[in-house]
Enzyme design. Structure first.
Site, PDB file in Angstrom:
ATOM      1  N   GLY A  15     -39.386  59.892  17.514  1.00  0.00           N
ATOM      2  CA  GLY A  15     -40.136  61.201  17.703  1.00  0.00           C
ATOM      3  C   GLY A  15     -41.196  61.095  18.925  1.00  0.00           C
ATOM      4  O   GLY A  15     -42.158  61.913  18.843  1.00  0.00           O
ATOM      5  N   THR A  16     -41.211  60.254  19.821  1.00  0.00           N
ATOM      6  CA  THR A  16     -42.175  60.479  20.995  1.00  0.00           C
ATOM      7  C   THR A  16     -42.097  61.500  21.669  1.00  0.00           C
ATOM      8  O   THR A  16     -43.245  62.261  21.943  1.00  0.00           O
ATOM      9  CB  THR A  16     -42.060  59.163  21.909  1.00  0.00           C
ATOM     10  OG1 THR A  16     -40.873  59.212  22.575  1.00  0.00           O
ATOM     11  CG2 THR A  16     -42.293  57.774  21.240  1.00  0.00           C
ATOM     12  N   ASN A  17     -41.001  62.156  21.778  1.00  0.00           N
ATOM     13  CA  ASN A  17     -40.783  63.506  22.429  1.00  0.00           C
ATOM     14  C   ASN A  17     -41.226  64.585  21.671  1.00  0.00           C
ATOM     15  O   ASN A  17     -41.947  65.433  22.019  1.00  0.00           O
ATOM     16  CB  ASN A  17     -39.204  63.935  22.874  1.00  0.00           C
ATOM     17  CG  ASN A  17     -38.968  63.035  24.109  1.00  0.00           C
ATOM     18  OD1 ASN A  17     -39.385  63.679  24.934  1.00  0.00           O
ATOM     19  ND2 ASN A  17     -38.280  62.155  24.282  1.00  0.00           N
ATOM     20  N   MET A  94     -29.430  62.627  17.814  1.00  0.00           N
ATOM     21  CA  MET A  94     -28.256  61.807  18.128  1.00  0.00           C
ATOM     22  C   MET A  94     -26.922  62.209  17.351  1.00  0.00           C
ATOM     23  O   MET A  94     -26.235  61.435  16.885  1.00  0.00           O
ATOM     24  CB  MET A  94     -28.420  60.137  17.679  1.00  0.00           C
ATOM     25  CG  MET A  94     -29.823  59.781  18.337  1.00  0.00           C
ATOM     26  SD  MET A  94     -29.488  59.926  20.219  1.00  0.00           S
ATOM     27  CE  MET A  94     -31.427  59.226  20.658  1.00  0.00           C
ATOM     28  N   ILE A  96     -23.650  65.409  17.957  1.00  0.00           N
ATOM     29  CA  ILE A  96     -23.257  66.188  18.645  1.00  0.00           C
ATOM     30  C   ILE A  96     -22.979  67.330  17.750  1.00  0.00           C
ATOM     31  O   ILE A  96     -22.519  67.488  16.887  1.00  0.00           O
ATOM     32  CB  ILE A  96     -22.249  65.726  19.446  1.00  0.00           C
ATOM     33  CG1 ILE A  96     -22.287  64.726  20.500  1.00  0.00           C
ATOM     34  CG2 ILE A  96     -21.394  66.810  20.237  1.00  0.00           C
ATOM     35  CD1 ILE A  96     -21.339  63.810  21.187  1.00  0.00           C
ATOM     36  N   LEU A  97     -23.329  68.680  18.418  1.00  0.00           N
ATOM     37  CA  LEU A  97     -23.159  69.803  17.716  1.00  0.00           C
ATOM     38  C   LEU A  97     -22.104  70.502  18.062  1.00  0.00           C
ATOM     39  O   LEU A  97     -21.546  70.596  19.416  1.00  0.00           O
ATOM     40  CB  LEU A  97     -24.378  70.706  17.810  1.00  0.00           C
ATOM     41  CG  LEU A  97     -25.735  70.242  17.546  1.00  0.00           C
ATOM     42  CD1 LEU A  97     -26.951  71.126  18.102  1.00  0.00           C
ATOM     43  CD2 LEU A  97     -25.881  70.240  15.979  1.00  0.00           C
ATOM     44  N   ASN A 111     -32.106  70.494  25.305  1.00  0.00           N
ATOM     45  CA  ASN A 111     -31.965  69.221  24.795  1.00  0.00           C
ATOM     46  C   ASN A 111     -32.607  68.511  26.022  1.00  0.00           C
ATOM     47  O   ASN A 111     -32.702  68.883  27.200  1.00  0.00           O
ATOM     48  CB  ASN A 111     -30.659  68.778  24.716  1.00  0.00           C
ATOM     49  CG  ASN A 111     -30.398  67.222  24.535  1.00  0.00           C
ATOM     50  OD1 ASN A 111     -31.001  66.531  23.471  1.00  0.00           O
ATOM     51  ND2 ASN A 111     -29.751  66.547  25.285  1.00  0.00           N
ATOM     52  N   HIS A 113     -32.409  64.886  27.878  1.00  0.00           N
ATOM     53  CA  HIS A 113     -31.511  63.585  28.221  1.00  0.00           C
ATOM     54  C   HIS A 113     -32.325  62.875  29.286  1.00  0.00           C
ATOM     55  O   HIS A 113     -32.849  63.225  30.130  1.00  0.00           O
ATOM     56  CB  HIS A 113     -30.012  64.499  28.786  1.00  0.00           C
ATOM     57  CG  HIS A 113     -29.227  63.128  29.041  1.00  0.00           C
ATOM     58  ND1 HIS A 113     -28.612  62.542  27.783  1.00  0.00           N
ATOM     59  CD2 HIS A 113     -28.790  62.350  30.265  1.00  0.00           C
ATOM     60  CE1 HIS A 113     -27.931  61.511  28.394  1.00  0.00           C
ATOM     61  NE2 HIS A 113     -28.084  61.402  29.859  1.00  0.00           N
TER      62      HIS A 113
HETATM   63  C1  GAR Z   1     -35.193  59.884  24.317  1.00  0.00           C
HETATM   64  O1  GAR Z   1     -35.383  59.160  25.307  1.00  0.00           O
HETATM   65  C2  GAR Z   1     -34.224  60.966  24.525  1.00  0.00           C
HETATM   66  O2  GAR Z   1     -34.189  61.414  25.933  1.00  0.00           O
HETATM   67  C3  GAR Z   1     -32.915  60.513  24.103  1.00  0.00           C
HETATM   68  O3  GAR Z   1     -33.336  59.571  23.002  1.00  0.00           O
HETATM   69  C4  GAR Z   1     -34.778  59.223  23.042  1.00  0.00           C
HETATM   70  C5  GAR Z   1     -35.380  59.641  21.840  1.00  0.00           C
HETATM   71  O4  GAR Z   1     -36.543  59.124  21.722  1.00  0.00           O
HETATM   72  N1  GAR Z   1     -32.038  61.226  23.731  1.00  0.00           N
HETATM   73  C6  GAR Z   1     -30.741  61.282  24.053  1.00  0.00           C
HETATM   74  O5  GAR Z   1     -30.250  60.120  24.425  1.00  0.00           O
HETATM   75  C7  GAR Z   1     -29.807  62.449  23.616  1.00  0.00           C
HETATM   76  N2  GAR Z   1     -28.512  62.095  24.512  1.00  0.00           N
HETATM   77  P1  GAR Z   1     -38.009  59.771  20.706  1.00  0.00           P
HETATM   78  O6  GAR Z   1     -37.304  59.803  19.447  1.00  0.00           O
HETATM   79  O7  GAR Z   1     -38.903  58.753  20.887  1.00  0.00           O
HETATM   80  O8  GAR Z   1     -38.259  61.286  21.110  1.00  0.00           O
END
Ligand code: GAR
Length: 202
Positions: A15-17, A94, A96-97, A111, A113
């Site tokens: 969940g850093t994003n 993670m 796919i919808l 999203n 990526h």
């Molecule tokens: C992030 O790097 C995001 O871009 C990627 O997973 C990580 C999640 O990190 N997402 C994908 O690869 C989706 N195809 P987070 O949980 O710390 O945000």
């Protein structure tokens, strides 16, 4: 008319994003939206703790407990609709919808990526695997993309991209961190503000 767009964030991991979104709301980078709900398909996701620390409502919906992919998505849709969510943000989600899901929220799902689409994207390219593939190919520049979500994995219209340099000796973990810090945590909040402003102006 609403003064802010209600955002629902779908997560699976650290969940850093999500944290970058919360910080951007607190600092005023995001002015046109608020995070109403965080849904995880993984009960152990640290993203849930981040949401709780910020008094954001959370829910856990797993595929296993749902019994089928259709029921899994039906439960998520029900939660989003009951909460009056206007914009769905996939932040490290993670799963796919289906087309049924993406059609229902056309132009209302975005999203992040961790690569410059159309490189290193599509089914099977997620998380660290994306950075492993970029290093294996030997690219000198990678980055992140925020895009609308349709039925094609990583196939929707691009909203924002930011390039990040690959350094000599990078490991997938080091590269992942640089892409997050220099690109994802910046363009995801900026994209949310951009799309939210557009929604409010409609
Ligand atoms: C992030 O790097 C995001 O871009 C990627 O997973 C990580 C999640 O990190 N997402 C994908 O690869 C989706 N195809 P987070 O949980 O710390 O945000």
């Amino acid at each position: 008319m609403k003064d802010k767009v209600s955002v629902g964030v779908l997560v699976s991991g650290g969940g850093t994003n999500l944290q970058a979104i919360i910080d951007a709301v607190n600092s005023g980078i995001i002015k046109s939206a608020k995070v109403e709900l965080v849904i995880s398909n993984n009960p152990g996701a640290y993203a849930l703790t981040r949401a709780e620390k910020n008094s954001i409502k959370t829910a856990v919906i797993t595929k296993k407990e749902s019994g089928s992919p259709e029921e899994f998505e039906r439960r998520i849709i029900e939660l989003l609709e009951n909460a009056g969510i206007d914009l769905i943000v996939l932040a490290g989600f993670m799963s796919i919808l289906s087309k049924n899901f993406t059609d229902r929220f056309k132009d209302r799902i975005i999203n992040v990526h961790p690569a410059l689409i159309p490189s290193f994207c599509g089914e099977g390219f997620y998380g660290l695997k994306v950075h492993e593939a970029a290093l294996k190919k030997g690219v000198k520049v990678t980055g992140a993309t925020v895009h609308f979500v349709n039925e094609i994995p990583d196939g929707g219209k691009i909203i924002m991209q930011k390039a990040v340099e690959v350094h000599e000796g990078d490991t997938p973990e080091i590269l992942q961190k640089r892409v997050m810090e220099e690109a994802e945590w910046k363009i995801l909040p900026l994209s949310i503000e951009k799309i939210s402003k557009e929604i409010l102006g409609e």
